[in-house]
Design a protein around this motif. Sequence first.
Motif, mmCIF file in Angstrom:
data_model
loop_
_atom_site.group_PDB
_atom_site.id
_atom_site.type_symbol
_atom_site.label_atom_id
_atom_site.label_comp_id
_atom_site.label_asym_id
_atom_site.label_seq_id
_atom_site.Cartn_x
_atom_site.Cartn_y
_atom_site.Cartn_z
ATOM 1 N N THR A 297 -18.193 -0.038 1.159
ATOM 2 C CA THR A 297 -16.830 0.045 0.666
ATOM 3 C C THR A 297 -16.259 1.449 0.820
ATOM 4 O OG1 THR A 297 -17.421 -1.631 -0.926
ATOM 5 C CG2 THR A 297 -15.389 -0.444 -1.336
ATOM 6 N N ALA A 298 -17.086 2.425 0.504
ATOM 7 C CA ALA A 298 -16.618 3.814 0.540
ATOM 8 C C ALA A 298 -16.200 4.222 1.944
ATOM 9 C CB ALA A 298 -17.710 4.742 0.007
ATOM 10 N N GLU B 245 0.798 -1.213 0.000
ATOM 11 C CA GLU B 245 0.000 0.000 0.000
ATOM 12 C C GLU B 245 0.836 1.271 0.000
ATOM 13 O OE1 GLU B 245 -2.406 0.392 3.445
ATOM 14 O OE2 GLU B 245 -3.549 2.090 2.683
ATOM 15 N N ARG C 145 -13.589 6.824 -7.780
ATOM 16 C CA ARG C 145 -13.693 5.589 -8.590
ATOM 17 C C ARG C 145 -14.979 4.823 -8.274
ATOM 18 N NH1 ARG C 145 -8.355 3.194 -11.036
ATOM 19 N NH2 ARG C 145 -7.462 5.202 -11.564
ATOM 20 N N ILE C 146 -15.381 4.839 -7.031
ATOM 21 C CA ILE C 146 -16.653 4.206 -6.662
ATOM 22 C C ILE C 146 -17.799 4.872 -7.398
ATOM 23 C CG2 ILE C 146 -18.317 3.937 -4.770
ATOM 24 C CD1 ILE C 146 -16.331 2.541 -3.364
ATOM 25 N N LEU D 285 -19.119 -4.999 -7.039
ATOM 26 C CA LEU D 285 -19.235 -4.971 -8.498
ATOM 27 C C LEU D 285 -19.416 -6.378 -9.082
ATOM 28 C CD1 LEU D 285 -16.857 -2.194 -9.852
ATOM 29 C CD2 LEU D 285 -19.295 -2.095 -9.315
ATOM 30 N N LEU E 286 -21.325 -0.736 -2.207
ATOM 31 C CA LEU E 286 -20.389 0.346 -2.523
ATOM 32 C C LEU E 286 -20.323 1.367 -1.386
ATOM 33 C CD1 LEU E 286 -21.070 0.919 -6.360
ATOM 34 C CD2 LEU E 286 -19.082 -0.188 -5.305
ATOM 35 N N VAL F 37 -22.655 1.057 -13.418
ATOM 36 C CA VAL F 37 -23.682 0.084 -13.017
ATOM 37 C C VAL F 37 -25.075 0.607 -13.386
ATOM 38 C CG1 VAL F 37 -24.820 -0.950 -11.019
ATOM 39 C CG2 VAL F 37 -22.323 -0.964 -11.175
ATOM 40 N N PHE G 87 -10.349 7.190 -4.290
ATOM 41 C CA PHE G 87 -11.059 5.908 -4.241
ATOM 42 C C PHE G 87 -12.566 6.119 -4.362
ATOM 43 C CE2 PHE G 87 -13.273 2.702 -1.628
ATOM 44 C CZ PHE G 87 -13.005 1.590 -2.414
ATOM 45 N N ARG G 88 -13.060 7.124 -3.653
ATOM 46 C CA ARG G 88 -14.509 7.377 -3.697
ATOM 47 C C ARG G 88 -14.945 7.848 -5.083
ATOM 48 N NH1 ARG G 88 -15.197 9.783 2.424
ATOM 49 N NH2 ARG G 88 -15.381 7.726 3.402
ATOM 50 N N ARG H 21 -11.340 -1.901 1.353
ATOM 51 C CA ARG H 21 -11.939 -1.093 0.278
ATOM 52 C C ARG H 21 -11.925 -1.826 -1.054
ATOM 53 N NH1 ARG H 21 -9.450 3.541 2.733
ATOM 54 N NH2 ARG H 21 -7.676 3.408 1.320
ATOM 55 N N VAL H 22 -10.733 -2.309 -1.439
ATOM 56 C CA VAL H 22 -10.672 -2.919 -2.782
ATOM 57 C C VAL H 22 -11.431 -4.240 -2.815
ATOM 58 C CG1 VAL H 22 -8.555 -1.760 -3.501
ATOM 59 C CG2 VAL H 22 -8.404 -3.974 -2.332
ATOM 60 N N LEU I 248 -8.274 8.565 -0.305
ATOM 61 C CA LEU I 248 -9.658 8.149 -0.060
ATOM 62 C C LEU I 248 -10.610 8.852 -1.040
ATOM 63 C CD1 LEU I 248 -11.073 6.239 1.913
ATOM 64 C CD2 LEU I 248 -11.632 8.243 3.300
ATOM 65 N N MET J 39 -5.649 2.151 -18.372
ATOM 66 C CA MET J 39 -6.943 1.538 -18.693
ATOM 67 C C MET J 39 -7.382 1.851 -20.115
ATOM 68 S SD MET J 39 -9.690 1.122 -15.706
ATOM 69 C CE MET J 39 -9.572 2.706 -15.002
ATOM 70 N N PHE K 116 -8.626 -2.039 -10.337
ATOM 71 C CA PHE K 116 -9.212 -0.723 -10.633
ATOM 72 C C PHE K 116 -9.325 0.120 -9.368
ATOM 73 C CE2 PHE K 116 -13.287 1.678 -10.673
ATOM 74 C CZ PHE K 116 -12.966 2.641 -11.619
ATOM 75 N N PHE K 117 -9.864 -0.474 -8.314
ATOM 76 C CA PHE K 117 -10.043 0.296 -7.081
ATOM 77 C C PHE K 117 -8.717 0.586 -6.390
ATOM 78 C CE2 PHE K 117 -14.539 -1.283 -7.109
ATOM 79 C CZ PHE K 117 -15.116 -0.026 -7.292
ATOM 80 N N GLY L 59 -6.321 1.688 -7.813
ATOM 81 C CA GLY L 59 -5.807 2.909 -8.419
ATOM 82 C C GLY L 59 -5.083 2.727 -9.730
ATOM 83 N N LEU L 60 -5.459 1.761 -10.489
ATOM 84 C CA LEU L 60 -4.858 1.571 -11.813
ATOM 85 C C LEU L 60 -5.002 2.879 -12.594
ATOM 86 C CD1 LEU L 60 -3.691 -0.525 -13.877
ATOM 87 C CD2 LEU L 60 -6.041 -0.804 -14.674
ATOM 88 N N PRO L 61 -3.869 3.441 -13.092
ATOM 89 C CA PRO L 61 -3.952 4.740 -13.778
ATOM 90 C C PRO L 61 -4.924 4.690 -14.972
ATOM 91 C CG PRO L 61 -1.674 4.111 -13.378
ATOM 92 C CD PRO L 61 -2.502 2.935 -13.018
ATOM 93 N N TRP L 62 -5.646 5.792 -15.136
ATOM 94 C CA TRP L 62 -6.646 5.880 -16.223
ATOM 95 C C TRP L 62 -5.992 5.642 -17.570
ATOM 96 C CZ3 TRP L 62 -11.493 5.516 -14.903
ATOM 97 C CH2 TRP L 62 -11.913 5.974 -13.644
#
Lengths: 368, 631
Positions: free
Chosen positions: A295-296, A133, B19-20, A312, A292, B27, B16-17, A304-305, B13, A185, A176-177, A179-182
């Motif tokens: 998760t948030a 991390e 991305r959520i 999902l 979600l 979805v 991350f949010r 989180r991930v 954070l 992707m 993805f969660f 933090g895979l760079p955009w």
Amino acid sequence: MFLKLLQQFRSRLVEHIDGPLLAISLALMLFGLATVYSATYDANNRALSQLLNMLVGLAVMWSVAQLPPQKLMRFAVPLYVVGVVLLVLVYLVGVKINGARRWLPIGFTRIQPSEILKIAMPLMLAWYFHKYEAALKARHFAIAFLLLLVPFGLIAKQPDLGTAILVGAAGFYVIFFAGLPWKVMVGMIAAAASAAPFVWTVLHDYQRKRILTLIDPTTDPLGSGYHIIQSTIAIGSGGSFGKGWLEGTQTHLEFIPERHTDFIFAVFSEERGLLGNCILVTLYLLLIARGLMITANASTLFARVLGGSISLSFFTYAFVNMGMVSGILPVVGVPLPFMSYGGTALVTLFLALGILMSIQSHRMLVKT
Amino acid sequence: MRHSPLNTRDSELDRFRFRIAIAATVVVAAFALLIGRFVYLQIVQHDYYTTRAEDNRISLVPIAPNRGVIVDRNGTIMARNYSAFTLEITPSKVDDLDETIDGIAKVIEILPKDRRRFRKLLEESKSFESLPIRTRLTDEEVARFAANRYLFPGVEVKARLFRQYPLGPIASHALGYINRINKSDLETIEKNDQEANYKGTDHIGKTGLEQKYEFALHGETGYEEVEIDAGGRAVRSLARTAPVSGNNLTLTLDTRLQEITEKAFGDRRGALVAIEPSTGGILALVSTPTFDPNLFVDGIRSEDWDLLNNSPDRPMVNRALNGAYPPGSTFKPFMALAALELGKRTPGQTISDPGYFNFGGHQFRDDKKGGHGLVDMYKSIVASCDTYYYMLANDLGIDNIARFMGSIGLGKKTGVDIEGESEGVLPSPEWKKRRFKRPEQQKWFAGETISIGIGQGYNAYTPIQLAQAVATVANDGVMFRPHLVRYITDSRTGEKTMIEPEPLRKLPWKQQNIDFIKKAMIGVNREGTGARAFAGAGYESGGKTGTAQVFSLKGSDYKGGKLKQELRDHALFIAFAPADNPKIALAVLVENGGFGAQSAAPIARMVLDYYLLGKLPKGPAKDDETPEEEE
């Protein structure tokens, strides 16, 4: 004294259970039971046996919810390693049924190791990202993809495209969660698009046929198109309010294949109509939204991930299944969560719910 | 400024949010797409899919109607149906046909001919049809098979209606027959928009009236609505629409007259058409040899088929409609009528017949050596003088002859209610141009007109055309389309629809000319070439003999009896009776019968004797053994 004990027991019972998640999944289960009953009451009724599956699932969910996420983390590596080893064994000595090598014989019965990866995959990747991390670099993502591709490849090779997609998606959500760079992707999407023709050449005949049949089911009305044609007829003829419970002609005259498992949505849709479909989709949406939300608010990267991926995954299951039954996605063997008959899949789903509940219930503990 | 660890954590954070939120959007969008699909299927396309679901669920099982019955003018049944059990195999549901048939053979008798017929049907059929391996099962056989039924998936006992022709070979050329529907029949059915109505039908009229009146006889197919499951098994019956039987045909034909006529022919090849002059209704339509139409009903055995098809007597050919023969001297009364109508001759005008007619350096000979001497029109017909008609043909010219003969229907399809009628040949310069390709062949020579005058040359007419022509003269120039069906009875309402009650046309002939020709034809049977055959008839009749050359013997005398049978001339006879009010007109042809007076006239006599007096003949007509010098 007794009352207090009961109260203690009650609070112990509900302590780690998330109310909204439980309510939503119970609602889905009720729909599921009713539909399984309708789909199977003509011959050998599976509703009771599905109810037992659900009770087992609930017990598993409760148990998992009791475990804090840190403890779950310990299972990540062993579960993943066992899963991959078993997949390799399937590849080498698996039992071939209907042209697919998916099963491993263990004495009296046989198991389907790909099922383990549905949970082990996101668990493993979540553990991996959590471990690094502090300093996530490009190579970590590369290794994560590698960890993903090995089981994905093995499952796809069996061939079991449906499970491969589910496992692959679950793993990808974690990445993805994390933090895979955009940019990466976008690049991957571009690469995938350009690789499509090549993929076509390595697909199995039956897979190509499914894709072609999707584009035009009428090309093979008696073969692979039959499923899609009959299920779209069932859905379309259901209309706004459906033909009524136990009244679906497509269902009860056996025009819908796999009607209590992968194609149960056609049964539901025929008997409950558009209204039922909207309620069902809303329930899935609520389930995913609750996931979600949990998760948030999760406290660790691992939670989180993992939570994001699980939430999902519900979406992947529901969308792929309803998409294929209604004829907008190719036919791949994906069950409809909480609806389709089947013990293993159901237990896996409840396990996932349990993990979400664990994350929700233990977030404070970790934070302090 | 350095980020505090807390800040890093917060911004992480936030990312991350974010991305959520992105995932949630995807979805929602994906589910919206699904809902869109459901709306499309369940609202927009709902009716279509409802129909599809109903189509899946409901199977219409056709119930074949009873085919209409055919009766003659007296109500004698000529074609009817009977119900019988058949054992049928659906080849598509059977893995090994031979093995299955062998298995069935252990339970009920399967003869080699049954196997052969099944093979033949199999070659001709669509594989999803069920085909009979055995027909006409006895009750015991049905019971025996039923007990063993589970051993034979794809094999069933079915109750079927069978066509039956109780009179056997009598009038078979008029009736025709039914047989299994083949590819070209399917096209006919499609052309007539009858596909739906033929769902449960596997037989169709192939020839004769069975073919011509197919759609009247067939009836309307009924349906049973059955709910079926995906395996095609009937779950329950929902509704039933009863079939409507086909319409019945009542013919103008008289089967007793028909039978007597056929017997009169004995084993001779030939044709006879007898018409009621005042209506055009056909009383007898004979073509010999005949065949038994019952042979075709449940699929003809190949040995029967070979026998019928390869016989040198060609029993399958309907000579009455498809045989075109030179009319010979039966042409003469029509020539004479043409001469009177066109003013080229008067009855009293005489010619001197030296026994020949010279034209263009060629001698056209008369049959009578030395000639008939002075010949007027009456004598020319009664004694059948060739020279008179050589001259007349020359005077009339080919165009006038062709026009007149065309007006009485010669060389044209009569329009009789049977398919496949031949046109014959009405010779004319135009016909020759159409018929031949090379210019030198296309030219019409004046010499060719001469032999046309006595019914030889290119002349070739069908017996039904001759019968129609005689009937028209007998009916004073009022012409009807010859027809076999008098009326069709609607099976539901009992309403009768008449066929052809109206005359085709009225020919503008002078009555005195018609009367004269009739008088001359009466003379033929009273004192001329037909006198011997009609001696002591007890009624007055008109007639004319004729002989059509099959083989031309140049420069030598024709000795019929000494020639091989198939080289002998065809014998013809036309007649009408009673003379004052003709109720019947006919044309007879006996292939290779020699002189008309000798073999054709006696048949005509038998027919008229029966029809007018009810006299039954004692046996086939006998040839008159002492041929006169005639024609």
